[in-house]
Design a protein around this motif. Sequence first.
Motif, PDB file in Angstrom:
ATOM      1  N   TYR A   1       0.822  -1.201   0.000  1.00 10.71           N
ATOM      2  CA  TYR A   1       0.000   0.000   0.000  1.00 10.71           C
ATOM      3  C   TYR A   1       0.860   1.257   0.000  1.00 10.71           C
ATOM      4  O   TYR A   1       0.515   2.261  -0.617  1.00 10.71           O
ATOM      5  CB  TYR A   1      -0.942   0.007   1.208  1.00 10.71           C
ATOM      6  CG  TYR A   1      -1.983  -1.073   1.139  1.00 10.71           C
ATOM      7  CD1 TYR A   1      -2.877  -1.132   0.080  1.00 10.71           C
ATOM      8  CD2 TYR A   1      -2.054  -2.050   2.118  1.00 10.71           C
ATOM      9  CE1 TYR A   1      -3.824  -2.139   0.010  1.00 10.71           C
ATOM     10  CE2 TYR A   1      -3.001  -3.057   2.060  1.00 10.71           C
ATOM     11  CZ  TYR A   1      -3.884  -3.097   1.004  1.00 10.71           C
ATOM     12  OH  TYR A   1      -4.820  -4.075   0.929  1.00 10.71           O
ATOM     13  N   GLY A   2       1.986   1.220   0.664  1.00  9.78           N
ATOM     14  CA  GLY A   2       2.908   2.358   0.664  1.00  9.78           C
ATOM     15  C   GLY A   2       3.480   2.612  -0.722  1.00  9.78           C
ATOM     16  O   GLY A   2       3.547   3.746  -1.193  1.00  9.78           O
ATOM     17  N   VAL A   3       3.888   1.541  -1.387  1.00 11.40           N
ATOM     18  CA  VAL A   3       4.422   1.669  -2.754  1.00 11.40           C
ATOM     19  C   VAL A   3       3.332   2.173  -3.688  1.00 11.40           C
ATOM     20  O   VAL A   3       3.576   3.049  -4.533  1.00 11.40           O
ATOM     21  CB  VAL A   3       4.989   0.317  -3.248  1.00 11.40           C
ATOM     22  CG1 VAL A   3       5.327   0.369  -4.726  1.00 11.40           C
ATOM     23  CG2 VAL A   3       6.199  -0.077  -2.431  1.00 11.40           C
ATOM     24  N   LEU A   4       2.137   1.658  -3.534  1.00  9.65           N
ATOM     25  CA  LEU A   4       1.018   2.100  -4.364  1.00  9.65           C
ATOM     26  C   LEU A   4       0.720   3.581  -4.149  1.00  9.65           C
ATOM     27  O   LEU A   4       0.457   4.315  -5.107  1.00  9.65           O
ATOM     28  CB  LEU A   4      -0.219   1.259  -4.050  1.00  9.65           C
ATOM     29  CG  LEU A   4      -1.442   1.484  -4.925  1.00  9.65           C
ATOM     30  CD1 LEU A   4      -1.124   1.142  -6.378  1.00  9.65           C
ATOM     31  CD2 LEU A   4      -2.611   0.647  -4.429  1.00  9.65           C
ATOM     32  N   ALA A   5       0.809   4.044  -2.922  1.00  8.58           N
ATOM     33  CA  ALA A   5       0.577   5.458  -2.630  1.00  8.58           C
ATOM     34  C   ALA A   5       1.659   6.330  -3.260  1.00  8.58           C
ATOM     35  O   ALA A   5       1.357   7.381  -3.845  1.00  8.58           O
ATOM     36  CB  ALA A   5       0.526   5.682  -1.124  1.00  8.58           C
ATOM     37  N   VAL A   6       2.909   5.926  -3.182  1.00  6.74           N
ATOM     38  CA  VAL A   6       4.005   6.690  -3.784  1.00  6.74           C
ATOM     39  C   VAL A   6       3.850   6.755  -5.298  1.00  6.74           C
ATOM     40  O   VAL A   6       4.016   7.811  -5.921  1.00  6.74           O
ATOM     41  CB  VAL A   6       5.377   6.088  -3.382  1.00  6.74           C
ATOM     42  CG1 VAL A   6       6.507   6.699  -4.188  1.00  6.74           C
ATOM     43  CG2 VAL A   6       5.609   6.266  -1.897  1.00  6.74           C
ATOM     44  N   VAL A   7       3.513   5.646  -5.931  1.00  5.47           N
ATOM     45  CA  VAL A   7       3.302   5.618  -7.382  1.00  5.47           C
ATOM     46  C   VAL A   7       2.121   6.506  -7.763  1.00  5.47           C
ATOM     47  O   VAL A   7       2.177   7.245  -8.749  1.00  5.47           O
ATOM     48  CB  VAL A   7       3.093   4.161  -7.869  1.00  5.47           C
ATOM     49  CG1 VAL A   7       2.617   4.137  -9.312  1.00  5.47           C
ATOM     50  CG2 VAL A   7       4.372   3.373  -7.709  1.00  5.47           C
ATOM     51  N   GLY A   8       1.066   6.467  -6.973  1.00  6.54           N
ATOM     52  CA  GLY A   8      -0.103   7.306  -7.253  1.00  6.54           C
ATOM     53  C   GLY A   8       0.220   8.784  -7.172  1.00  6.54           C
ATOM     54  O   GLY A   8      -0.193   9.573  -8.020  1.00  6.54           O
ATOM     55  N   VAL A   9       0.975   9.178  -6.154  1.00 10.25           N
ATOM     56  CA  VAL A   9       1.356  10.587  -6.010  1.00 10.25           C
ATOM     57  C   VAL A   9       2.269  10.997  -7.154  1.00 10.25           C
ATOM     58  O   VAL A   9       2.120  12.089  -7.730  1.00 10.25           O
ATOM     59  CB  VAL A   9       2.028  10.825  -4.638  1.00 10.25           C
ATOM     60  CG1 VAL A   9       2.668  12.201  -4.565  1.00 10.25           C
ATOM     61  CG2 VAL A   9       1.007  10.658  -3.519  1.00 10.25           C
ATOM     62  N   ALA A  10       3.220  10.147  -7.521  1.00 13.45           N
ATOM     63  CA  ALA A  10       4.120  10.465  -8.637  1.00 13.45           C
ATOM     64  C   ALA A  10       3.340  10.614  -9.939  1.00 13.45           C
ATOM     65  O   ALA A  10       3.610  11.525 -10.734  1.00 13.45           O
ATOM     66  CB  ALA A  10       5.184   9.375  -8.779  1.00 13.45           C
ATOM     67  N   LEU A  11       2.372   9.758 -10.160  1.00 10.55           N
ATOM     68  CA  LEU A  11       1.546   9.844 -11.363  1.00 10.55           C
ATOM     69  C   LEU A  11       0.723  11.129 -11.368  1.00 10.55           C
ATOM     70  O   LEU A  11       0.601  11.788 -12.404  1.00 10.55           O
ATOM     71  CB  LEU A  11       0.629   8.621 -11.451  1.00 10.55           C
ATOM     72  CG  LEU A  11      -0.256   8.519 -12.684  1.00 10.55           C
ATOM     73  CD1 LEU A  11       0.598   8.404 -13.940  1.00 10.55           C
ATOM     74  CD2 LEU A  11      -1.181   7.330 -12.564  1.00 10.55           C
ATOM     75  N   LEU A  12       0.193  11.485 -10.236  1.00 14.99           N
ATOM     76  CA  LEU A  12      -0.585  12.720 -10.122  1.00 14.99           C
ATOM     77  C   LEU A  12       0.278  13.948 -10.413  1.00 14.99           C
ATOM     78  O   LEU A  12      -0.135  14.847 -11.148  1.00 14.99           O
ATOM     79  CB  LEU A  12      -1.198  12.819  -8.725  1.00 14.99           C
ATOM     80  CG  LEU A  12      -2.120  13.993  -8.460  1.00 14.99           C
ATOM     81  CD1 LEU A  12      -3.351  13.924  -9.356  1.00 14.99           C
ATOM     82  CD2 LEU A  12      -2.530  14.021  -7.005  1.00 14.99           C
ATOM     83  N   VAL A  13       1.489  13.977  -9.874  1.00 14.17           N
ATOM     84  CA  VAL A  13       2.407  15.093 -10.136  1.00 14.17           C
ATOM     85  C   VAL A  13       2.757  15.145 -11.617  1.00 14.17           C
ATOM     86  O   VAL A  13       2.777  16.223 -12.232  1.00 14.17           O
ATOM     87  CB  VAL A  13       3.678  14.956  -9.269  1.00 14.17           C
ATOM     88  CG1 VAL A  13       4.762  15.932  -9.709  1.00 14.17           C
ATOM     89  CG2 VAL A  13       3.332  15.173  -7.799  1.00 14.17           C
ATOM     90  N   TYR A  14       3.011  14.003 -12.230  1.00 17.26           N
ATOM     91  CA  TYR A  14       3.343  13.949 -13.657  1.00 17.26           C
ATOM     92  C   TYR A  14       2.209  14.512 -14.510  1.00 17.26           C
ATOM     93  O   TYR A  14       2.438  15.310 -15.420  1.00 17.26           O
ATOM     94  CB  TYR A  14       3.653  12.503 -14.061  1.00 17.26           C
ATOM     95  CG  TYR A  14       3.852  12.319 -15.541  1.00 17.26           C
ATOM     96  CD1 TYR A  14       5.035  12.709 -16.150  1.00 17.26           C
ATOM     97  CD2 TYR A  14       2.849  11.770 -16.341  1.00 17.26           C
ATOM     98  CE1 TYR A  14       5.215  12.547 -17.504  1.00 17.26           C
ATOM     99  CE2 TYR A  14       3.016  11.609 -17.694  1.00 17.26           C
ATOM    100  CZ  TYR A  14       4.207  11.995 -18.273  1.00 17.26           C
ATOM    101  OH  TYR A  14       4.382  11.851 -19.619  1.00 17.26           O
ATOM    102  N   VAL A  15       0.979  14.111 -14.219  1.00 15.89           N
ATOM    103  CA  VAL A  15      -0.174  14.587 -14.987  1.00 15.89           C
ATOM    104  C   VAL A  15      -0.345  16.092 -14.816  1.00 15.89           C
ATOM    105  O   VAL A  15      -0.594  16.810 -15.789  1.00 15.89           O
ATOM    106  CB  VAL A  15      -1.450  13.821 -14.568  1.00 15.89           C
ATOM    107  CG1 VAL A  15      -2.697  14.478 -15.120  1.00 15.89           C
ATOM    108  CG2 VAL A  15      -1.365  12.382 -15.016  1.00 15.89           C
ATOM    109  N   ILE A  16      -0.186  16.598 -13.615  1.00 15.31           N
ATOM    110  CA  ILE A  16      -0.329  18.038 -13.380  1.00 15.31           C
ATOM    111  C   ILE A  16       0.735  18.817 -14.135  1.00 15.31           C
ATOM    112  O   ILE A  16       0.446  19.840 -14.760  1.00 15.31           O
ATOM    113  CB  ILE A  16      -0.289  18.335 -11.870  1.00 15.31           C
ATOM    114  CG1 ILE A  16      -1.567  17.813 -11.205  1.00 15.31           C
ATOM    115  CG2 ILE A  16      -0.110  19.824 -11.603  1.00 15.31           C
ATOM    116  CD1 ILE A  16      -1.549  17.879  -9.699  1.00 15.31           C
ATOM    117  N   VAL A  17       1.971  18.341 -14.109  1.00 17.60           N
ATOM    118  CA  VAL A  17       3.056  19.026 -14.821  1.00 17.60           C
ATOM    119  C   VAL A  17       2.808  19.008 -16.320  1.00 17.60           C
ATOM    120  O   VAL A  17       2.989  20.019 -17.008  1.00 17.60           O
ATOM    121  CB  VAL A  17       4.421  18.393 -14.474  1.00 17.60           C
ATOM    122  CG1 VAL A  17       5.518  18.887 -15.402  1.00 17.60           C
ATOM    123  CG2 VAL A  17       4.777  18.683 -13.032  1.00 17.60           C
TER     124      VAL A  17
END
Length: 83
Positions: free
Chosen positions: A14-30
């Motif tokens: 779940y921790g890895v999934l949360a980190v990947v989700g946040v990274a994906l969200l930052v990528y989409v916003i950028v």
Amino acid sequence: MMWNYGNMGWAWGYGVLAVVGVALLVYVIVRLASSTSKSNEKPADPRHDDASGTKRILQERFARGELTEEQYREHLRVLDESP
């Protein structure tokens, strides 16, 4: 006795999934921010962009043989004279 230790093996997932989700969200916003800023930029001279596109089409038509050399040169002259 083991109380609630049976699911501890999945906790790191779940921790890895949360980190990947946040990274994906930052990528989409950028990506959205950079594409929006590029689309808001205005060309320096819109007539220049239009003329270069028109000349490119004219060159393609001449290359395909749709225009004679005289017609091609006449069209170029007219394009260069237009305001």
